[in-house]
Design an enzyme around this catalytic site. Structure first.
Site: not given
Ligand SMILES: C[S@@+](CC[C@H](N)C(=O)[O-])C[C@H]1O[C@@H](n2cnc3c(N)ncnc32)[C@H](O)[C@@H]1O
Length: 251
Positions: A12, A35, A57, A87-89, A92, A117, A169
Site C-alpha cells: 500500500p 505505476d 496512468k 501498487g497493492g496486489d 486486485v 492489498t 477507486m
Molecule cells: C487501480 S486500484 C489498484 C489497487 C491495488 N492493486 C491494491 O491491491 O491495493 C487503485 C485504488 O486502490 C486504492 N489504493 C491504493 N493504494 C492506496 C492507499 N495507500 N491508501 C488508500 N487507498 C489506496 C484506491 O482506492 C485507489 O484508487
C-alpha cells in the site's frame, strides 16, 4: 524455466510492507516498470543503476494498457530481468491479469508476486478490521469506477450481504454508491471510514455516516470502508496522538 518478468505487488505504500521476495527482486532487476500508486519509499529501494520506467496512468496522461503489455514483452525479448511493480496486489484491480495474459500469449515466462492489498491494509491503518467477530463475517472488495461495457456493480445486492464493503477507486462515485447502498437496505447511519494514502506520510482518515458520505470531502486515492466495523479505531492511543489525525467519533 526461470521467469524474465515478475508482476510484483508493492503493497500500500510503506516500504516496510513490501514482501521479502519483492525487495529481493527489486535489487536484482535490470528494469522496473511501475505505476503511479507505487510509494516513493518503495521506489527509493530501486538501485540507482536500475532503469526505472513510469507508466502510471494519471488524468490527462493515459498510458494505454496495450502499450504497457507490449513494453513488457519487448523488454523481456531484449533479455532484461523485468519487474512490473504495481501498487497493492497485482491481481486486485491492478490489471495484472491482462499483463499476465499478454506475457502468456507471447510465450514469455513470468511469475506473479502477491502484495499486501490496500483493500485490507488501508482499513487496518485506520484501526479498522475488515472482519470482526459478532460484527462482520465477510468483506467484499469492489471497484467504484464505472467502465463502459462492463457490468455495473449491484450495490443493492451488496447492501444485503451484511458484511463490510471496501470500495477502491470510489471517491468520485461516492454519492451514487451511498444512495444505492441505502436504497438496498443499508442503514443511513452505517459508519464509513475513508482512508486516503494509507501507510504513507500523507495518510488521512475521514469518518462519517453513509448518508453524509456524498458531502464529506475525501481525496483520492482512498479506500472507502463501509459497515459497522468502520466505527472501530483499534490502534494504540500513543499512535493516535502522534498521527495528528483525530477522527470524529460516530454519534
Ligand atoms: C487501480 S486500484 C489498484 C489497487 C491495488 N492493486 C491494491 O491491491 O491495493 C487503485 C485504488 O486502490 C486504492 N489504493 C491504493 N493504494 C492506496 C492507499 N495507500 N491508501 C488508500 N487507498 C489506496 C484506491 O482506492 C485507489 O484508487
Amino acid at each position: 524455466v526461470s521467469a524474465s518478468v515478475w508482476l510484483v505487488g508493492a503493497g500500500p505504500g510503506d516500504p516496510d510492507l513490501l514482501t521479502v521476495k519483492a525487495a529481493r527482486l527489486l535489487a536484482e532487476a535490470d528494469v522496473v516498470v511501475h505505476d503511479a500508486l507505487v510509494g516513493d519509499g518503495v521506489l527509493a529501494m530501486v538501485p540507482a543503476s536500475t532503469e526505472l520506467i513510469d507508466v502510471g496512468k494519471r488524468p490527462g496522461r493515459p498510458v494505454p494498457q496495450e502499450l504497457i503489455s507490449t513494453l513488457l514483452v519487448t523488454l523481456a525479448h531484449d533479455g532484461k530481468r523485468v519487474v512490473r511493480l504495481k501498487g497493492g496486489d497485482p491481481f486486485v484491480f491492478g490489471r495484472g491479469g491482462e499483463e499476465a495474459q499478454a506475457l502468456l500469449d507471447a510465450g514469455i515466462p513470468f511469475e506473479v508476486v502477491p502484495g499486501i492489498t490496500s483493500a485490507i491494509a488501508a482499513p487496518a491503518a485506520a484501526g479498522v478490521p475488515v472482519t470482526h467477530r459478532g460484527v462482520a463475517a465477510s468483506f467484499t472488495v469492489v471497484t467504484g469506477h464505472r467502465r463502459a461495457g462492463e457490468p455495473d456493480v449491484d450495490w443493492r445486492a451488496l447492501a444485503r450481504t451484511g458484511g463490510t464493503v471496501v470500495v477502491l477507486m470510489g471517491v468520485a462515485q461516492r454519492a451514487t454508491i451511498a444512495t444505492e447502498l441505502i436504497a438496498g437496505g443499508l442503514d443511513p447511519a452505517t459508519p464509513v471510514a475513508a482512508v486516503h494514502s494509507a501507510t504513507t506520510g500523507d495518510q488521512v482518515t475521514v469518518r462519517c455516516r453513509l448518508d453524509e458520505l456524498a458531502d464529506t470531502p475525501v481525496r483520492s486515492p482512498a479506500a472507502l470502508v463501509i459497515g459497522a466495523v468502520a466505527a472501530l479505531e483499534l490502534y494504540a492511543v500513543s499512535a493516535r496522538a502522534s498521527s495528528g489525525v483525530l477522527a470524529p467519533t460516530i454519534g
